[in-house]
Design a protein around this motif. Structure first.
Motif, PDB file in Angstrom:
ATOM      1  N   LEU A 224      77.164 -48.060 -36.392  1.00 11.21           N
ATOM      2  CA  LEU A 224      78.021 -46.918 -36.053  1.00 11.21           C
ATOM      3  C   LEU A 224      77.369 -45.602 -36.460  1.00 11.21           C
ATOM      4  N   LEU A 225      76.521 -45.644 -37.465  1.00 10.29           N
ATOM      5  CA  LEU A 225      75.851 -44.425 -37.925  1.00 10.29           C
ATOM      6  C   LEU A 225      74.813 -43.946 -36.909  1.00 10.29           C
ATOM      7  N   ASP A 226      74.435 -44.814 -35.987  1.00 12.30           N
ATOM      8  CA  ASP A 226      73.440 -44.442 -34.978  1.00 12.30           C
ATOM      9  C   ASP A 226      74.069 -43.840 -33.728  1.00 12.30           C
ATOM     10  N   ILE A 227      75.390 -43.870 -33.631  1.00  9.76           N
ATOM     11  CA  ILE A 227      76.061 -43.326 -32.450  1.00  9.76           C
ATOM     12  C   ILE A 227      75.959 -41.801 -32.481  1.00  9.76           C
ATOM     13  N   PRO A 228      75.434 -41.166 -31.452  1.00 10.06           N
ATOM     14  CA  PRO A 228      75.329 -39.699 -31.439  1.00 10.06           C
ATOM     15  C   PRO A 228      76.717 -39.062 -31.548  1.00 10.06           C
ATOM     16  N   PRO A 229      76.878 -38.013 -32.341  1.00  8.39           N
ATOM     17  CA  PRO A 229      78.188 -37.368 -32.512  1.00  8.39           C
ATOM     18  C   PRO A 229      78.826 -36.951 -31.194  1.00  8.39           C
ATOM     19  N   GLU A 230      77.991 -36.536 -30.230  1.00  3.36           N
ATOM     20  CA  GLU A 230      78.558 -36.058 -28.969  1.00  3.36           C
ATOM     21  C   GLU A 230      79.232 -37.188 -28.176  1.00  3.36           C
ATOM     22  N   TRP A 231      78.874 -38.419 -28.457  1.00  5.28           N
ATOM     23  CA  TRP A 231      79.552 -39.525 -27.782  1.00  5.28           C
ATOM     24  C   TRP A 231      81.040 -39.549 -28.124  1.00  5.28           C
ATOM     25  N   TRP A 232      81.361 -39.246 -29.388  1.00  4.39           N
ATOM     26  CA  TRP A 232      82.760 -39.273 -29.812  1.00  4.39           C
ATOM     27  C   TRP A 232      83.540 -38.080 -29.248  1.00  4.39           C
ATOM     28  N   GLY A 233      82.839 -36.980 -29.064  1.00  4.41           N
ATOM     29  CA  GLY A 233      83.540 -35.734 -28.778  1.00  4.41           C
ATOM     30  C   GLY A 233      83.878 -35.050 -30.093  1.00  4.41           C
ATOM     31  N   SER A 234      84.040 -33.743 -30.068  1.00  4.80           N
ATOM     32  CA  SER A 234      84.188 -32.985 -31.309  1.00  4.80           C
ATOM     33  C   SER A 234      85.395 -33.419 -32.138  1.00  4.80           C
ATOM     34  N   GLU A 235      86.540 -33.665 -31.477  1.00  4.52           N
ATOM     35  CA  GLU A 235      87.744 -34.010 -32.242  1.00  4.52           C
ATOM     36  C   GLU A 235      87.618 -35.383 -32.885  1.00  4.52           C
ATOM     37  N   TRP A 236      87.136 -36.368 -32.130  1.00  2.00           N
ATOM     38  CA  TRP A 236      86.996 -37.703 -32.711  1.00  2.00           C
ATOM     39  C   TRP A 236      85.865 -37.748 -33.741  1.00  2.00           C
ATOM     40  N   HIS A 237      84.815 -36.995 -33.515  1.00  3.30           N
ATOM     41  CA  HIS A 237      83.737 -36.944 -34.508  1.00  3.30           C
ATOM     42  C   HIS A 237      84.252 -36.396 -35.836  1.00  3.30           C
ATOM     43  N   GLU A 238      85.034 -35.318 -35.764  1.00  2.00           N
ATOM     44  CA  GLU A 238      85.601 -34.724 -36.980  1.00  2.00           C
ATOM     45  C   GLU A 238      86.542 -35.705 -37.671  1.00  2.00           C
ATOM     46  N   THR A 239      87.267 -36.494 -36.892  1.00  3.51           N
ATOM     47  CA  THR A 239      88.198 -37.467 -37.465  1.00  3.51           C
ATOM     48  C   THR A 239      87.469 -38.628 -38.125  1.00  3.51           C
ATOM     49  N   LEU A 240      86.453 -39.154 -37.450  1.00  2.41           N
ATOM     50  CA  LEU A 240      85.788 -40.355 -37.936  1.00  2.41           C
ATOM     51  C   LEU A 240      84.787 -40.097 -39.053  1.00  2.41           C
ATOM     52  N   GLN A 241      84.229 -38.894 -39.111  1.00  2.00           N
ATOM     53  CA  GLN A 241      83.142 -38.641 -40.044  1.00  2.00           C
ATOM     54  C   GLN A 241      83.480 -38.948 -41.498  1.00  2.00           C
ATOM     55  N   PRO A 242      84.657 -38.541 -42.016  1.00  2.00           N
ATOM     56  CA  PRO A 242      84.961 -38.880 -43.416  1.00  2.00           C
ATOM     57  C   PRO A 242      84.970 -40.384 -43.673  1.00  2.00           C
ATOM     58  N   LEU A 243      85.394 -41.158 -42.689  1.00  2.39           N
ATOM     59  CA  LEU A 243      85.438 -42.609 -42.853  1.00  2.39           C
ATOM     60  C   LEU A 243      84.048 -43.223 -42.756  1.00  2.39           C
ATOM     61  N   LEU A 244      83.239 -42.724 -41.833  1.00  4.35           N
ATOM     62  CA  LEU A 244      81.857 -43.210 -41.725  1.00  4.35           C
ATOM     63  C   LEU A 244      81.077 -42.895 -42.991  1.00  4.35           C
ATOM     64  N   ASP A 245      81.316 -41.712 -43.555  1.00 10.65           N
ATOM     65  CA  ASP A 245      80.637 -41.340 -44.798  1.00 10.65           C
ATOM     66  C   ASP A 245      81.061 -42.246 -45.951  1.00 10.65           C
ATOM     67  N   ALA A 246      82.386 -42.374 -46.137  1.00  9.49           N
ATOM     68  CA  ALA A 246      82.899 -43.099 -47.298  1.00  9.49           C
ATOM     69  C   ALA A 246      82.618 -44.591 -47.226  1.00  9.49           C
ATOM     70  N   GLN A 247      82.628 -45.160 -46.020  1.00  9.20           N
ATOM     71  CA  GLN A 247      82.563 -46.614 -45.907  1.00  9.20           C
ATOM     72  C   GLN A 247      81.194 -47.150 -45.483  1.00  9.20           C
ATOM     73  N   LEU A 248      80.333 -46.283 -44.959  1.00  6.76           N
ATOM     74  CA  LEU A 248      79.022 -46.753 -44.516  1.00  6.76           C
ATOM     75  C   LEU A 248      77.881 -45.964 -45.163  1.00  6.76           C
ATOM     76  N   SER A 249      77.843 -44.665 -44.943  1.00  2.06           N
ATOM     77  CA  SER A 249      76.724 -43.866 -45.448  1.00  2.06           C
ATOM     78  C   SER A 249      76.618 -43.925 -46.967  1.00  2.06           C
ATOM     79  N   GLU A 250      77.730 -43.672 -47.657  1.00  2.00           N
ATOM     80  CA  GLU A 250      77.686 -43.640 -49.117  1.00  2.00           C
ATOM     81  C   GLU A 250      77.397 -45.012 -49.727  1.00  2.00           C
ATOM     82  N   PRO A 251      78.040 -46.097 -49.274  1.00  2.00           N
ATOM     83  CA  PRO A 251      77.679 -47.410 -49.831  1.00  2.00           C
ATOM     84  C   PRO A 251      76.220 -47.791 -49.601  1.00  2.00           C
ATOM     85  N   LEU A 252      75.668 -47.443 -48.417  1.00  2.00           N
ATOM     86  CA  LEU A 252      74.259 -47.739 -48.174  1.00  2.00           C
ATOM     87  C   LEU A 252      73.366 -46.950 -49.132  1.00  2.00           C
TER      88      LEU A 252
END
Length: 563
Positions: A224-252
């Protein structure tokens, strides 16, 4: 007299309510985040720690938001205060009654305090947990869940972040397993094919999943970290980013940091008598403890000044080395590093998962005076150095042979140094033993599913049950905290008489407990004679009268007796 001095005087005199009113009014009258009120905000947060407010006006709501938005304040310290205030909110009460009331849901999540609090803390109140778990159910059961409106998406993100902070210890209030399986399968299939046209649909599915379980249950979730932000669109990217950070980026990142840290023994195999620590290490590799976000700005001093203040003497160590023996996820380490900018700190722990968390947080806080190392305190003799300060909190009581741990620590303590130790109280932990007796027959595994089941079993107990107090412990509300509290693999507790014996055995002198001012005042009222504060027999008599005094462990200072 300043606001803080006056408030402290009121608090010390047992007039805490007046102190709170003074601070709320002073902060409320100042501009938002006024630097002039920084000291008042820190003091107010400390006085609110563990307190549940049950009423408040516009000033109280405003000031609590100020505290939540202040980076110098630990938001967890005011969680119960805010949750108590929210409990009298009409929308909260409507949902508490089980009303499937969408306007109430919108009103509750439209409250700024809800958004700010739940996105930053562990919910540490059983009543609030039930309401937010019910709100989660309403959010997932409505037809708009695949294409939510902005407030709905925002509410779902808020719930997902709150559930994640508690490591998904909340009860499942609906049959979620079949839904989870289908979501995971669809997300994994999409990750294999990566169709940009359906990214928004799968973004909604990811958000739904994160309200109930971590992203890590999806095979190959790191993709999921490889998905380009523009694929989500600005609103969904802003929504998902805190979860991607907390659950994937930071644990890695944590895993990488933990794996790269040096080992105390430099690869030397531990002797057989020390391998009893393995079970404890494995437990904390699975559930690093505790979860935390930040630490409040502490009082800043020097190592030498602190030693002199604790001992009341003039001798100081000729080193500024500080040892955190059993640092866990690094909360105490961060507090120590900020308290003693002149210190050279070594933070040691068995668990690389915990150390990775600690190292990430230290980097986030800009701490440059800490070295992290993996190792067992039973092998401290390999260091061949002594420390001006040693902090060993909640560690010795998890050793198969605590006396061996004491010996290692005493050998590493500088002749003029000070050591702080924290140990479980046998008297204060009676509710924990009662809780363990209740759940022992259930044979739940120490997994997230087992932890959720045990929590619900205990929450269902009657209010007068001997085990019920554990459900009020802050540790009860996260998976790692609950396991540490109720399902530890190696643990014992102490009486004050046993601590006195250990100190005599290791030629250490007792220098006093770290306790809140009201407890010290109550003790002084019972034992007004000079020197009573350092008399463990007097404290044992006080604890018999006030058995919950040391619920948060005996936390005390010692030094070499020959000083």
């Amino acid at each position: 007299m300043s606001n803080t001095q006056e408030a402290l005087a009121l608090h010390t005199a047992g007039r805490t309510t007046e102190a709170l009113i003074l601070l709320f009014n002073a902060i409320g009258a100042a501009p938002s985040q006024s630097p002039a009120m920084a000291e008042e905000r820190l003091l107010l947060a400390s006085l609110l720690d563990g307190v549940a407010l049950n009423s408040g006006n516009a000033v109280v709501f405003h000031v609590l938001l100020e505290l939540l938005r202040d980076p110098q304040v630990d938001p967890q310290s005011i969680a119960r205060a805010v949750l108590g205030l929210l409990a009298v909110h009409g929308a909260f009460q409507a949902l508490e009654k089980g009303q499937e009331n969408i306007p109430a849901l919108q009103a509750l999540f439209g409250e700024p305090l809800v958004r700010e609090l739940l996105r930053r803390v562990i919910v540490t109140d059983a009543r609030a947990e039930r309401v937010f778990a019910f709100a989660r159910r309403l959010l997932i059961e409505n037809s708009w869940v695949n294409d939510p409106e902005p407030w709905q998406r925002d509410a779902m993100l808020t719930v997902a972040m709150a559930a994640e902070h508690g490591e998904y210890a909340w009860p499942d209030t609906l049959d979620i397993e079949a839904l989870l399986s289908s979501w995971v399968e669809l997300i994994a299939e999409w990750l294999d094919n990566r169709n940009r046209d359906s990214a928004d649909f799968h973004a909604a599915m990811l958000l739904r999943l994160c309200m109930f379980r971590p992203l890590s249950i999806v095979p190959g979730a790191e993709r999921l970290l490889d998905i380009p932000p523009e694929w989500w669109g600005s609103e969904w990217h802003e929504t998902l980013q805190p979860l991607l950070d907390a659950q994937l980026s930071e644990p890695l990142a944590q895993h990488g940091r933990g794996a790269a840290l040096p080992t105390l023994t430099n690869g030397v195999t531990a002797p057989p008598e020390r391998t009893a620590s393995d079970a404890v290490r494995v437990m904390y590799e699975t559930h690093p403890y505790p979860r935390w976000s930040t630490v409040a700005k502490p009082h800043v001093t020097t190592v030498a000044a602190f030693v002199q203040a604790i001992t009341g003497g003039s001798a100081v160590p000729d080193t500024r080395r500080v040892l955190i023996a059993g640092c866990g996820t690094g909360r105490q380490t961060a507090h120590t590093a900020l308290s003693f900018p002149d210190a050279d700190i070594l933070a040691l722990d068995l668990s690389r998962a915990s150390l990775g968390y600690a190292a990430r947080k230290a980097e986030q806080l800009g701490l440059g005076n800490v070295q992290f190392m993996q190792g067992d305190l039973l092998q401290l003799d390999s260091l061949q150095e002594q420390f001006a300060l040693i902090f060993c909190s909640g560690v010795l009581h998890h050793l198969a042979n605590p006396a061996a741990g004491w010996r290692q620590l005493v050998q590493r303590l500088h002749p003029a140094g000070v050591m702080k130790v924290a140990l479980y109280s046998s008297l204060a932990r009676q509710p924990v033993y009662a809780a363990r007796a209740v759940i022992a027959a259930e044979q739940f595994a120490p997994t997230d599913e087992g932890i959720r089941a045990r929590r619900q079993h205990l929450l269902a107990l009657p209010a007068n049950h001997a085990a019920k107090p554990v459900t009020e412990s802050a540790d009860f509300f996260s998976a790692s905290g609950c396991r540490d509290l109720l399902m530890h693999v190696q643990e014992r507790s102490y009486t004050l008489a046993e601590i006195e014996q250990d100190l005599a055995l290791h030629n250490l002198r007792f220098l006093g407990f770290q306790l809140p001012a009201p407890v010290r005042a109550a003790f002084t009222a019972m034992f007004p004679n000079a020197g009573a504060a350092n008399d463990l027999e007097a404290w044992a008599r006080f604890e018999e009268r006030h058995p919950t005094t040391f619920w948060g462990m005996y936390q005390f200072f010692v030094a070499h007796r020959q000083r």
